[in-house]
Scaffold this active site. Structure first.
Site, PDB file in Angstrom:
ATOM      1  CB  SER A 226       4.533   2.160  -9.030  1.00 42.42           C
ATOM      2  OG  SER A 226       3.900   1.453 -10.077  1.00 42.42           O
ATOM      3  CG  HIS A 254       5.441   4.144  -5.150  1.00 39.38           C
ATOM      4  ND1 HIS A 254       6.768   3.769  -5.092  1.00 39.38           N
ATOM      5  CD2 HIS A 254       4.783   3.077  -5.686  1.00 39.38           C
ATOM      6  CE1 HIS A 254       6.911   2.547  -5.575  1.00 39.38           C
ATOM      7  NE2 HIS A 254       5.708   2.109  -5.940  1.00 39.38           N
ATOM      8  CE  LYS A 285       6.740   0.127  -3.466  1.00 39.62           C
ATOM      9  NZ  LYS A 285       6.200  -1.161  -3.003  1.00 39.62           N
TER      10      LYS A 285
END
Length: 438
Positions: A226, A254, A285
């Site tokens: 991250s 991610h 995300k």
């Protein structure tokens, strides 16, 4: 350092021992603990510190958005008291799915049909057909037999690790793993060790040395890290785990929607679908919603449903969120142009920032760390970028070491070329002014 802190006055003057740090060197670590009989004493010192940060323009937490999270946002600017349009370079909404019409419409329709909430925890009376559909979609998306859904990515990692590991077991973490992995590891009661970042050799040595002392062994890495945007060497790590009879868990926070031929994440990126023991991650995300998940074998998932406390004791995801997440997974597969545009933006931004001399570390994905190594310059650059209408995140000690403090940018498929050019030019101008680049 923290024990030397006394307080910061309303005027911003330090009240510290002579050995304490200067005011502009203070960090969150200085307020973590305090030798004082009142447990609230450190909160007063920290509050005064934040007031001083606001005074000099270095307080950029909780900037309030007045519009949806997308490439351009309007915020309430605390310094002027007025709305301000900004280029959003701090969102993890990588594919822009938070505002995708199909994703939004699915949520509205589910809200009207199913109501505002699930009404109970999933294990008892809170499992809707929508939740089962999302689990099936996630399992297929990650190449696993089954999946379990949590209320947040943080609670997923904590629940998975603490649900599986016990005293007498061994957890080996990449030293840069996310805080939720660290917390879950500590909560489990297992022995927790770290190995150097992405070091296959370090992992191999640690497993060879430690494995005989413990029962089960679990190795955990981020698929995409991250803070640095780099990718773990998963195939090599999986080979090491197999050799030492250890299990491998990867956090896809991610990676989902960003890497892999179709944006399915780390297993697809390395052609390892169905071969990773536990594929975990967030739904907040690349998928644009909220929640967390684990995708694994049927046996592992069923076990977690009864032993993962953050699943057992949390009300199930709201129907609208669940339906939007199902739609988001479908959009990723049916609109591959979003992934294409994201990677066009990644390449363009990388070339632009590197061309101006910025240090991006080992970034390989949509996360761009502009490594500066000076906390004050990070704060000042963040302030000046804010004034130029560019919304970025500042990351400094103790989140990273002082020599690696940074500005962190995140790209979206919906960023326009104008957004990217304005950001690159502003970074170059301010970076030169502060001596970050020549």
């Amino acid at each position: 350092m923290a024990s030397s802190l006394k307080a910061v006055s309303d005027a911003g003057q330090d009240r510290m021992t002579p050995a304490g740090p200067r005011k502009d060197e203070l960090s969150l670590a200085d307020f973590y603990t305090q030798a004082h009989p009142d447990i609230f004493a450190k909160t007063k010192a920290f509050y005064d510190f934040t007031r001083e940060q606001k005074r000099v323009g270095h307080y950029v937490a909780r900037r309030t958005l007045l519009t949806a999270s997308q490439n351009r946002v309007v915020i309430h600017d605390e310094r002027t008291g007025k709305p301000r349009e900004m280029i959003m370079m701090a969102s993890n909404n990588y594919l822009g799915l938070t505002t995708h019409p199909r994703v939004v419409r699915a949520g509205i329709e589910a809200y009207e049909k199913w109501g505002a909430g699930a009404g109970s925890v999933s294990l008892l009376a809170g499992t809707l057909e929508l939740h089962r559909k999302l689990e099936r979609k996630l399992a297929e998306f990650k190449g696993a037999e089954d999946a379990i859904v949590y209320p947040a990515g943080y609670s997923a990692n904590v629940g998975i690790i603490a649900g599986l590991c016990r005293p007498g077991d061994l957890i080996l973490n990449d030293i840069l793993n996310h805080a939720s992995i660290v917390d879950g590891s500590r909560l489990s009661g297992a022995e927790v060790k770290t190995f150097p970042h992405k070091s296959v050799e370090g992992l191999d040595r640690a497993l060879g040395r430690l494995s005989p002392r413990y029962n089960g062994r679990l190795v955990i890495v981020d698929g995409v890290f991250s803070m640095d945007g780099d990718i773990a060497p998963v195939p090599e790590m999986l080979e090491v785990c197999r050799r030492h009879d250890a299990r491998l868990m990867i956090d896809e926070a991610h990676a989902t929607g960003v890497i892999g031929k179709r944006g399915h994440g780390t297993p697809e990126h390395f052609s390892l679908e169905g071969k990773i023991d536990i594929v975990a991650g967030t739904l907040s995300k690349g998928l644009g919603g909220v929640g967390g998940f684990a995708a694994a074998s049927k046996e592992v998932v069923e076990y977690l449903r009864f032993y993962s406390r953050s699943y057992m004791f949390s009300t199930a995801l709201p129907p609208a969120v669940t339906a939007s997440l199902i739609a988001a997974l479908e959009v990723i597969d049916e609109e591959p142009g979003l992934l294409v545009r994201l990677w066009e933006n990644i390449r363009y931004m990388r070339d632009g920032l590197i061309g101006h001399g910025f240090n991006l570390g080992e970034s390989e994905t949509a996360i761009f760390p502009i490594i500066i190594g000076d906390d004050w310059k990070v704060k000042e650059m963040t302030r000046l970028l804010h004034e130029e209408g560019v919304f970025v995140n500042a990351v400094f000690y103790p989140a990273v070491s002082r020599r690696l403090s940074r500005i962190r940018l995140s790209l979206m498929a919906t960023h326009t070329r104008e957004d990217l050019d304005c950001t690159i030019e502003a970074c170059a101008r301010i970076g030169s002014k502060l001596g970050v680049v020549k």
